[in-house]
Design a protein around this motif. Structure first.
Motif, PDB file in Angstrom:
ATOM      1  N   TYR A 103      40.897  33.234  39.163  1.00  0.00           N
ATOM      2  CA  TYR A 103      41.945  32.328  38.826  1.00  0.00           C
ATOM      3  C   TYR A 103      42.071  31.503  37.656  1.00  0.00           C
ATOM      4  CZ  TYR A 103      42.874  33.356  43.892  1.00  0.00           C
ATOM      5  OH  TYR A 103      43.049  34.018  44.999  1.00  0.00           O
ATOM      6  N   ALA A 104      43.092  31.146  36.914  1.00  0.00           N
ATOM      7  CA  ALA A 104      43.027  30.306  35.465  1.00  0.00           C
ATOM      8  C   ALA A 104      42.703  28.986  35.795  1.00  0.00           C
ATOM      9  CB  ALA A 104      44.004  30.726  34.897  1.00  0.00           C
ATOM     10  N   ASN A 105      43.232  28.566  37.101  1.00  0.00           N
ATOM     11  CA  ASN A 105      43.048  26.948  37.486  1.00  0.00           C
ATOM     12  C   ASN A 105      42.932  26.813  38.945  1.00  0.00           C
ATOM     13  OD1 ASN A 105      45.781  27.221  38.544  1.00  0.00           O
ATOM     14  ND2 ASN A 105      46.544  27.305  36.539  1.00  0.00           N
ATOM     15  N   GLU A 106      43.012  25.804  39.468  1.00  0.00           N
ATOM     16  CA  GLU A 106      42.721  25.440  40.821  1.00  0.00           C
ATOM     17  C   GLU A 106      44.088  25.466  41.666  1.00  0.00           C
ATOM     18  OE1 GLU A 106      39.934  25.476  42.155  1.00  0.00           O
ATOM     19  OE2 GLU A 106      38.867  25.761  40.246  1.00  0.00           O
ATOM     20  N   ASN A 107      45.018  26.122  41.008  1.00  0.00           N
ATOM     21  CA  ASN A 107      46.549  25.708  41.721  1.00  0.00           C
ATOM     22  C   ASN A 107      46.570  26.524  42.930  1.00  0.00           C
ATOM     23  OD1 ASN A 107      49.018  25.043  41.882  1.00  0.00           O
ATOM     24  ND2 ASN A 107      49.974  26.685  40.303  1.00  0.00           N
ATOM     25  N   HIS A 108      46.132  27.836  42.948  1.00  0.00           N
ATOM     26  CA  HIS A 108      46.118  28.669  44.087  1.00  0.00           C
ATOM     27  C   HIS A 108      47.454  28.874  44.671  1.00  0.00           C
ATOM     28  CE1 HIS A 108      41.937  29.399  43.130  1.00  0.00           C
ATOM     29  NE2 HIS A 108      41.524  28.397  44.144  1.00  0.00           N
ATOM     30  N   ASP A 152      48.706  31.117  39.188  1.00  0.00           N
ATOM     31  CA  ASP A 152      47.148  30.931  38.417  1.00  0.00           C
ATOM     32  C   ASP A 152      46.500  32.149  38.502  1.00  0.00           C
ATOM     33  OD1 ASP A 152      46.953  31.398  41.293  1.00  0.00           O
ATOM     34  OD2 ASP A 152      45.583  29.689  41.844  1.00  0.00           O
ATOM     35  N   ILE A 153      47.228  33.258  38.553  1.00  0.00           N
ATOM     36  CA  ILE A 153      46.681  34.560  38.329  1.00  0.00           C
ATOM     37  C   ILE A 153      47.002  35.376  37.013  1.00  0.00           C
ATOM     38  CG2 ILE A 153      46.171  37.077  39.040  1.00  0.00           C
ATOM     39  CD1 ILE A 153      46.377  35.870  41.937  1.00  0.00           C
ATOM     40  N   CYS A 154      46.144  35.634  36.051  1.00  0.00           N
ATOM     41  CA  CYS A 154      46.089  36.199  34.556  1.00  0.00           C
ATOM     42  C   CYS A 154      45.891  37.706  35.077  1.00  0.00           C
ATOM     43  CB  CYS A 154      45.211  35.502  33.804  1.00  0.00           C
ATOM     44  SG  CYS A 154      45.310  36.482  32.132  1.00  0.00           S
ATOM     45  N   THR A 155      46.976  38.405  34.484  1.00  0.00           N
ATOM     46  CA  THR A 155      46.966  39.796  34.273  1.00  0.00           C
ATOM     47  C   THR A 155      45.716  40.282  33.475  1.00  0.00           C
ATOM     48  OG1 THR A 155      48.792  39.737  32.605  1.00  0.00           O
ATOM     49  CG2 THR A 155      49.588  40.506  34.811  1.00  0.00           C
ATOM     50  N   CYS A 156      45.481  39.704  32.278  1.00  0.00           N
ATOM     51  CA  CYS A 156      44.490  40.025  31.325  1.00  0.00           C
ATOM     52  C   CYS A 156      43.087  39.720  32.134  1.00  0.00           C
ATOM     53  CB  CYS A 156      44.552  39.286  29.976  1.00  0.00           C
ATOM     54  SG  CYS A 156      43.573  40.318  28.625  1.00  0.00           S
ATOM     55  N   CYS A 157      42.972  38.693  32.584  1.00  0.00           N
ATOM     56  CA  CYS A 157      41.717  38.330  33.182  1.00  0.00           C
ATOM     57  C   CYS A 157      41.051  39.208  34.512  1.00  0.00           C
ATOM     58  CB  CYS A 157      41.777  36.826  33.614  1.00  0.00           C
ATOM     59  SG  CYS A 157      41.706  35.465  32.565  1.00  0.00           S
ATOM     60  N   ASN A 158      42.331  39.817  34.954  1.00  0.00           N
ATOM     61  CA  ASN A 158      42.086  40.723  36.084  1.00  0.00           C
ATOM     62  C   ASN A 158      42.575  42.127  36.013  1.00  0.00           C
ATOM     63  OD1 ASN A 158      41.338  38.544  38.567  1.00  0.00           O
ATOM     64  ND2 ASN A 158      42.949  37.530  37.375  1.00  0.00           N
ATOM     65  N   SER A 159      42.316  42.611  34.904  1.00  0.00           N
ATOM     66  CA  SER A 159      42.761  43.776  34.367  1.00  0.00           C
ATOM     67  C   SER A 159      42.304  45.143  35.257  1.00  0.00           C
ATOM     68  CB  SER A 159      42.637  44.450  32.892  1.00  0.00           C
ATOM     69  OG  SER A 159      41.275  44.277  32.765  1.00  0.00           O
ATOM     70  N   ASP A 160      41.395  44.820  36.018  1.00  0.00           N
ATOM     71  CA  ASP A 160      40.760  45.702  37.056  1.00  0.00           C
ATOM     72  C   ASP A 160      41.845  45.958  38.194  1.00  0.00           C
ATOM     73  OD1 ASP A 160      40.093  43.300  37.900  1.00  0.00           O
ATOM     74  OD2 ASP A 160      38.268  44.012  38.998  1.00  0.00           O
TER      75      ASP A 160
END
Length: 278
Positions: free
Chosen positions: A5-10, A249-257
């Motif tokens: 997660y990119a932040n605590e927004n969820h 709060d979900i980044c495509t690049c951070c979660n590329s798997d």
């Protein structure tokens, strides 16, 4: 399912049905809108397209893509053969969809050059595609209007989100303060480095006091650009209330798997899909 997660927004809900994992947004769920954003999980494609590739233009077996659409449709709750696909070119053209358009892009060629879809008719599932760009979702509960806009950096500079709001005001009588919206999974500020040329485009259309909110100047002709914040400003300035807006709060690049990312894969990837259906 463990996402970074990119932040605590969820403010993004992770769902799983019959092995297919997809994402939804709380305010749209509460409003009863059929919608979802796909992940890479639950399809039949292979290799760098594995497994839920939702594009016919990335070199995949068309039969596998059709099966992927069937699976994601069954999971989210629509009939894939009725889908209306967009054919995106990073512009701001908006297409009004009706029952006669069912199947465009799935069973026949679709209209080219469309970056946003909208309808007020029930039973017409709509699709826009992504691999780092920003999905914008809209629902007007008063006039029963739903739609999506594809907003990469070019679409964001052109303020496609505000143009979409203005369009449904004119075409359907929607009031911005009633619209429920979401900014979906896409590349985050930390992952999205851009050059001076792109930064200058944003400086031309955002106020000077807004630039630090959407961009970090690294001092070497490079900037970290926040498309989430930029689109939040665009939508709220168009009249959408913050309390009616979910911001991912979900980044495509951070979660590329788990999500296709053009930047993380250097272009060797499939496409994610965002879906809405009244």
């Amino acid at each position: 399912m463990d996402f970074v997660y990119a932040n605590e927004n969820h403010s993004t809900i992770i769902n799983e049905k019959n092995g297919v994992v997809f994402l939804t947004f709380p305010k749209l769920v509460k409003a009863g809108v059929c919608h979802g954003f796909s992940t890479r999980i639950g399809g039949v494609s292979e290799g760098h397209l594995s497994s839920m590739n939702l594009s016919f233009t990335r070199g995949d077996d068309p039969e596998k893509v059709q099966e992927n659409f069937r699976r994601i449709g069954a999971a989210i709750g629509f009939d894939a053969k009725d889908l209306v696909l967009s054919s995106q070119i990073h512009e701001t053209e908006i297409r009004k969809v009706t029952a006669k358009d069912k199947g465009d892009g799935i069973v026949r060629e679709t209209m080219p050059g469309i970056d946003a879809l909208v309808t007020d008719e029930a039973g017409i599932p709509m699709y826009t595609s992504y691999a780092d760009c920003v999905p914008l979702l809209f629902y007007d509960p008063e006039h029963h209007v739903a739609g999506m806009a594809h907003s990469g950096w070019r679409g964001t500079v052109a303020k496609i989100g505000a143009k979409f709001v203005a369009y449904i005001q004119k075409e359907y009588g929607s009031k911005p303060e009633n619209i429920i919206a979401a900014i979906g999974p896409s590349i985050c500020r930390s992952c999205y480095e851009v050059g001076e040329e792109v930064a200058e485009e944003f400086k031309q259309v955002f106020l000077p006091e807004e630039i630090p909110l959407i961009m970090d100047d690294k001092g070497n002709g490079k900037y970290q650009l926040d498309l989430w914040k930029a689109n939040e400003l665009i939508l709220t300035q168009a009249g959408i209330r913050k309390e009616n807006l979910d911001i991912t709060d979900i980044c495509t690049c951070c979660n590329s798997d788990k999500l296709f990312s053009h930047r993380a894969s250097h272009g060797k990837r499939g496409n994610l899909g965002c879906f809405m259906c009244l």
